[in-house]
Design an enzyme around this catalytic site. Structure first.
Site, PDB file in Angstrom:
ATOM      1  N   ASP B  52      41.665  29.985  44.019  1.00  0.00           N
ATOM      2  CA  ASP B  52      40.402  30.346  43.371  1.00  0.00           C
ATOM      3  C   ASP B  52      39.988  29.265  42.375  1.00  0.00           C
ATOM      4  O   ASP B  52      40.674  29.057  41.374  1.00  0.00           O
ATOM      5  CB  ASP B  52      40.593  31.689  42.660  1.00  0.00           C
ATOM      6  CG  ASP B  52      39.261  32.302  42.239  1.00  0.00           C
ATOM      7  OD1 ASP B  52      38.290  31.550  42.042  1.00  0.00           O
ATOM      8  OD2 ASP B  52      39.204  33.539  42.119  1.00  0.00           O
ATOM      9  N   ASP B  53      38.895  28.579  42.670  1.00  0.00           N
ATOM     10  CA  ASP B  53      38.379  27.507  41.793  1.00  0.00           C
ATOM     11  C   ASP B  53      39.246  26.251  41.794  1.00  0.00           C
ATOM     12  O   ASP B  53      39.117  25.408  40.902  1.00  0.00           O
ATOM     13  CB  ASP B  53      38.204  27.970  40.330  1.00  0.00           C
ATOM     14  CG  ASP B  53      37.100  29.004  40.161  1.00  0.00           C
ATOM     15  OD1 ASP B  53      36.408  29.315  41.146  1.00  0.00           O
ATOM     16  OD2 ASP B  53      36.921  29.490  39.029  1.00  0.00           O
ATOM     17  N   CYS B  92      32.419  32.687  44.122  1.00  0.00           N
ATOM     18  CA  CYS B  92      33.468  33.531  44.660  1.00  0.00           C
ATOM     19  C   CYS B  92      33.066  34.538  45.736  1.00  0.00           C
ATOM     20  O   CYS B  92      33.529  34.477  46.868  1.00  0.00           O
ATOM     21  CB  CYS B  92      34.061  34.262  43.454  1.00  0.00           C
ATOM     22  SG  CYS B  92      35.598  34.982  43.810  1.00  0.00           S
ATOM     23  N   ARG B  96      34.047  34.381  49.811  1.00  0.00           N
ATOM     24  CA  ARG B  96      35.045  35.263  50.435  1.00  0.00           C
ATOM     25  C   ARG B  96      34.459  36.070  51.589  1.00  0.00           C
ATOM     26  O   ARG B  96      35.109  36.291  52.612  1.00  0.00           O
ATOM     27  CB  ARG B  96      35.619  36.220  49.386  1.00  0.00           C
ATOM     28  CG  ARG B  96      36.628  35.527  48.509  1.00  0.00           C
ATOM     29  CD  ARG B  96      36.634  36.024  47.089  1.00  0.00           C
ATOM     30  NE  ARG B  96      37.068  34.929  46.246  1.00  0.00           N
ATOM     31  CZ  ARG B  96      38.349  34.677  45.936  1.00  0.00           C
ATOM     32  NH1 ARG B  96      39.290  35.496  46.337  1.00  0.00           N
ATOM     33  NH2 ARG B  96      38.662  33.632  45.218  1.00  0.00           N
ATOM     34  N   LYS B 149      43.193  38.645  45.066  1.00  0.00           N
ATOM     35  CA  LYS B 149      41.869  38.978  44.530  1.00  0.00           C
ATOM     36  C   LYS B 149      40.898  39.299  45.663  1.00  0.00           C
ATOM     37  O   LYS B 149      40.667  38.473  46.542  1.00  0.00           O
ATOM     38  CB  LYS B 149      41.365  37.775  43.742  1.00  0.00           C
ATOM     39  CG  LYS B 149      39.888  37.832  43.382  1.00  0.00           C
ATOM     40  CD  LYS B 149      39.533  36.667  42.494  1.00  0.00           C
ATOM     41  CE  LYS B 149      38.029  36.415  42.494  1.00  0.00           C
ATOM     42  NZ  LYS B 149      37.657  35.302  41.608  1.00  0.00           N
ATOM     43  N   HIS B 151      37.314  40.969  45.473  1.00  0.00           N
ATOM     44  CA  HIS B 151      35.972  40.538  45.043  1.00  0.00           C
ATOM     45  C   HIS B 151      34.881  40.708  46.098  1.00  0.00           C
ATOM     46  O   HIS B 151      33.895  39.947  46.132  1.00  0.00           O
ATOM     47  CB  HIS B 151      35.990  39.092  44.523  1.00  0.00           C
ATOM     48  CG  HIS B 151      35.044  38.913  43.365  1.00  0.00           C
ATOM     49  ND1 HIS B 151      34.881  37.736  42.684  1.00  0.00           N
ATOM     50  CD2 HIS B 151      34.183  39.796  42.797  1.00  0.00           C
ATOM     51  CE1 HIS B 151      33.973  37.884  41.735  1.00  0.00           C
ATOM     52  NE2 HIS B 151      33.542  39.132  41.784  1.00  0.00           N
ATOM     53  N   SER B 174      37.311  39.199  39.746  1.00  0.00           N
ATOM     54  CA  SER B 174      37.865  38.051  39.021  1.00  0.00           C
ATOM     55  C   SER B 174      38.620  38.475  37.771  1.00  0.00           C
ATOM     56  O   SER B 174      38.303  39.492  37.147  1.00  0.00           O
ATOM     57  CB  SER B 174      36.745  37.084  38.621  1.00  0.00           C
ATOM     58  OG  SER B 174      36.175  36.517  39.764  1.00  0.00           O
ATOM     59  N   HIS B 235      41.516  30.261  38.645  1.00  0.00           N
ATOM     60  CA  HIS B 235      40.365  30.823  37.926  1.00  0.00           C
ATOM     61  C   HIS B 235      40.808  31.147  36.503  1.00  0.00           C
ATOM     62  O   HIS B 235      41.941  31.566  36.290  1.00  0.00           O
ATOM     63  CB  HIS B 235      39.920  32.092  38.658  1.00  0.00           C
ATOM     64  CG  HIS B 235      38.579  32.608  38.261  1.00  0.00           C
ATOM     65  ND1 HIS B 235      38.324  33.142  37.016  1.00  0.00           N
ATOM     66  CD2 HIS B 235      37.411  32.695  38.945  1.00  0.00           C
ATOM     67  CE1 HIS B 235      37.054  33.532  36.958  1.00  0.00           C
ATOM     68  NE2 HIS B 235      36.469  33.252  38.110  1.00  0.00           N
ATOM     69  N   ASP B 287      38.304  28.698  47.351  1.00  0.00           N
ATOM     70  CA  ASP B 287      37.034  29.415  47.556  1.00  0.00           C
ATOM     71  C   ASP B 287      35.806  28.621  47.127  1.00  0.00           C
ATOM     72  O   ASP B 287      34.694  28.927  47.546  1.00  0.00           O
ATOM     73  CB  ASP B 287      37.066  30.777  46.851  1.00  0.00           C
ATOM     74  CG  ASP B 287      37.053  30.662  45.340  1.00  0.00           C
ATOM     75  OD1 ASP B 287      37.489  29.619  44.798  1.00  0.00           O
ATOM     76  OD2 ASP B 287      36.593  31.620  44.680  1.00  0.00           O
ATOM     77  N   ASN B 288      36.008  27.633  46.268  1.00  0.00           N
ATOM     78  CA  ASN B 288      34.899  26.766  45.833  1.00  0.00           C
ATOM     79  C   ASN B 288      35.481  25.677  44.946  1.00  0.00           C
ATOM     80  O   ASN B 288      36.695  25.645  44.715  1.00  0.00           O
ATOM     81  CB  ASN B 288      33.784  27.551  45.115  1.00  0.00           C
ATOM     82  CG  ASN B 288      34.265  28.508  44.053  1.00  0.00           C
ATOM     83  OD1 ASN B 288      34.111  29.724  44.158  1.00  0.00           O
ATOM     84  ND2 ASN B 288      34.904  27.966  43.003  1.00  0.00           N
ATOM     85  N   LYS B 308      32.033  23.747  40.878  1.00  0.00           N
ATOM     86  CA  LYS B 308      31.714  25.154  41.170  1.00  0.00           C
ATOM     87  C   LYS B 308      30.307  25.559  40.757  1.00  0.00           C
ATOM     88  O   LYS B 308      29.888  25.236  39.641  1.00  0.00           O
ATOM     89  CB  LYS B 308      32.712  26.032  40.414  1.00  0.00           C
ATOM     90  CG  LYS B 308      32.412  27.523  40.474  1.00  0.00           C
ATOM     91  CD  LYS B 308      33.473  28.340  39.745  1.00  0.00           C
ATOM     92  CE  LYS B 308      33.120  29.830  39.785  1.00  0.00           C
ATOM     93  NZ  LYS B 308      34.191  30.691  39.251  1.00  0.00           N
TER      94      LYS B 308
END
Lengths: 471, 471
Positions: B52-53, B92, B96, B149, B151, B174, B235, B287-288, B308
């Protein structure tokens, strides 16, 4: 053979003395050093492959998305990749002087604030009393060759064979130095001291350097040898052999780097085939960061700030890969500080040569790093010409002056008092000043700088003198 | 079991149909496909590890100098590293949704220009009529788990077990979504639909995700399984287990990434030890891009522009590593375009499931890439919310709008007509507009965009609706 000036010892005597010291040292090495120099083993060969203006982010194994460098990636996978390795200057001439002498360029006079590198009309060059890796290794019985770009003085008294190399093939300076308006002659290609082609056909230079390197390795394989191969590229103007033109997704710059990669692959393959892999250290690095003003003809510093010509990380932190099967464990990443000047004591140590005692040497022997130890080097000085711009101590870098390589502000150094302080291991892109949080670090750096300034003896400037024109 | 709404087929019937189609497909695979699905072989397991991130430049094998990721580096060395792999969105929730459905977020309604992701007060979630990888694979007899996660909607009707997962353990959204002023509840940790901890103890999340994943692999190893492991980190806010605190040279961000790296190492080791390596595809990505406004708590996009939240490369191009010993040759670098949406058809293909025929699928099966073929995907759409900001066709990317992720200009999209055009393979940092040189490319991109707009049917927006407060 030449005289070591400034010491006044005739060379034949010098050779004798050095040989005696060498023999004594060899005994010490036999007794104390394990692998290297153990009885009956020959001294290891040393190859330094030195790219020109290749940026920190320009190889596959350093994260470039479209430059395909399978040979250098494999070299890293089989050897050790450095992530905090520096050139000693952000431009060509001082960087090369430092690599070959193990000394900051200011000590040899090979830097200047007026002319940052040597030009075809320069009268200076690497002083005779500097000791190069080639010179030291030659005295230990090494065959030595410089194949590629010299750029430490193109007048006869400065050429490679006056600095310990048995053989030279290459360009005496940068491949863009053929400015007719400045009166530059067509670009000369030399074998030893003889011009064999003028203008040099650049398209086939990398291929010919490779062929020359392979021939040197083959003819020298029965004795220890030192090969210094400073490639001409990817310095502009860019040229690639026909086989590489249009091959890279990255365009011409990629073609040129991919041809270098193939050259490295060829050399490693010859080393393997000749059965020399376990007694040859091969070290690949670059003379400074990418020349960003060349736009798409320049490279990338990856996540580092700025490029060639300045003392931000992008100017001086470079890719570096060490390869020595059987001595360097495969697949290692070394996060420790190290720099091109460290190649001098490393090479001398491997050859069983004593370090010169009559002058400061700024390099640190890297053999412990190669064996997996860490924490040898704590300090890096970042000079721009003769000005000390920044100092790194551990993870912290203090900028006393900043001056970007190009764009707004590139004309004048901006002083910082207190200095800007970056924690480079947290903040490799030099974005967040933490000076206020670390007065202790600033104090330590200040005392290191004070000691450095107090003891530094600058060499006679070599880069400003110009040949009197006969026109 | 659930109903596939919008098609009106009761699930048991649906299951029967799908099973019949599956059987037919399996025969086709037996006849035509060589390795996978050959007679007597079980279907391969599929594991998706989703950071994540995590930025493009945050792993050792993508060039980070001080984040030490030996496990992911080894995964890349044993498998395939992608250099032009994209998430389907720069934030996010839409990212996903796209990964699990193989569809652009705008098709499922999982993006918005008002609220870019789901929040604890959101009323929406992934629509029931979307088909996830888990759902499709579950019908092929796979054991399925989502650990991490989610989301994609925290209300009961949106949770993982309503979307094809047998088992769920993790955070519903998150880890920074505990804003008391906004009325967020303390961060809940769920097992299936039950809150088992509140607030979730974040320090041990990565460790517990890993343990849950290992337990799932061990209990599912005798049938094919699908494990989707969307890590909570890096994240913000950042937390690392005690064993990783203070371990990384990169500081806390490095500690957190290094714990993720260790988690990946643990999972691959379990796969090897259980003898599953040759029948398990493991895919790692993010994810990004990195959340740059978090300063040293955010990551690095390496040489890519911005991060991001925006549609420059740094926002959407991410690290990606595919690992499948015996099927993916070791040490390969894939320079081809690919994206998270491609995991949907790839996974369905491996499981012998037919692609849904009643809806557009934006993913492309990656198996040919894994086998060393190239050139499958030519087009990438870069959406920000519901706005098509940019399109990549081959190496060219046209920006119709730009809007940096933060700083000056980040409030408003700036239109470009003609669009800015970057040749990304030459110019990965998006610096040099070449629109004037390539009218043909602009024309081709314009026609691709026109066709895309003409046929696109946006889904019902899911991200704007807010739960009516009962306070």
């Amino acid at each position: 053979m030449r005289i070591i000036s400034g010491r006044g010892i005739a060379d034949s005597v010098g050779q004798f003395c050095v040989a005696a010291i060498g023999a004594a040292l060899a005994i010490v090495l036999w007794l104390g050093c394990g692998k290297v120099g153990a009885a009956g083993e020959t001294k290891p060969n040393i190859i330094i492959l030195f790219a020109d203006d290749l940026g920190y982010g320009d190889l596959g194994c350093y994260g470039h998305p479209t430059i395909h460098t399978p040979n250098l990636d494999r070299m890293a996978a089989e050897g050790m990749k450095f992530t905090q390795f520096y050139s000693a200057a952000s431009v060509c001439t001082p960087s090369r002087a430092a690599l070959l002498t193990g000394r900051l360029p200011i000590r040899s006079g090979m830097c200047s604030d007026r002319r940052r590198v040597l030009f075809p009309d320069s009268a200076g060059g690497l002083p005779d009393d500097e000791i190069t890796i080639a010179e030291a290794l030659h005295r230990q019985g090494y065959a030595t060759a410089c194949i590629g770009k010299w750029h430490l003085g193109h007048l006869p008294q400065y050429l490679p064979r006056r600095h310990g190399f048995d053989y030279y093939f290459g360009l005496p300076y940068s491949n863009d130095m053929q400015n007719q308006r400045r009166g530059d002659p067509p670009l000369p290609l030399l074998r030893n001291e003889e011009i064999i082609e003028q203008p040099a056909v650049q398209q086939t230079l990398t291929r010919r350097y490779t062929e020359e390197a392979v021939a040197f390795i083959r003819r020298s394989k029965d004795q220890p040898f030192f090969l210094y191969l400073p490639y001409t590229f990817p310095h502009v103007p860019l040229y690639a052999s026909e086989a590489f033109q249009g091959r890279s997704r990255r365009g011409l710059y990629g073609d040129v780097v991919e041809e270098l990669d193939a050259s490295v692959g060829t050399i490693l393959e010859v080393i393997r085939r000749e059965g020399l892999a376990e007694r040859t250290l091969v070290f690949f690095t670059s003379d400074n960061g990418p020349w960003l003003t060349q736009r798409l003809d320049g490279g990338s510093a990856g996540l580092l700030r700025d490029g060639k010509g300045c003392t931000f990380e992008g100017g001086m932190r470079v890719p570096a890969i060490a390869w020595w099967p059987g001595t360097i464990a495969p697949g290692r990443t070394c996060h420790d500080l190290a720099c091109t000047m460290d190649l001098f004591p490393t090479s001398l140590g491997l050859a069983g040569a004593e370090l010169p005692q009559d002058r400061p040497i700024d390099g640190v022997d890297m053999m412990p790093l190669f064996r997996g130890e860490s924490g040898l080097r704590r300090v890096m000085f970042y000079y721009r010409g003769t000005r000390l711009m920044a100092v790194r101590v551990g993870p912290f870098k203090a900028h006393f002056y900043t001056q970007p390589a190009y764009g707004p502000g590139s004309d004048t150094p901006v002083p910082h008092d207190p200095p800007l302080l970056y924690q480079l291991e947290h903040d490799p892109s030099e974005q967040f000043d933490v000076a206020q949080k670390h007065p202790d670090v600033l104090a330590e750096i200040a005392s290191i700088v004070e000691e450095h300034r107090r003891t530094l003896v600058p060499g006679m400037p070599q880069l400003d003198a110009v040949i009197q024109s006969t026109k």
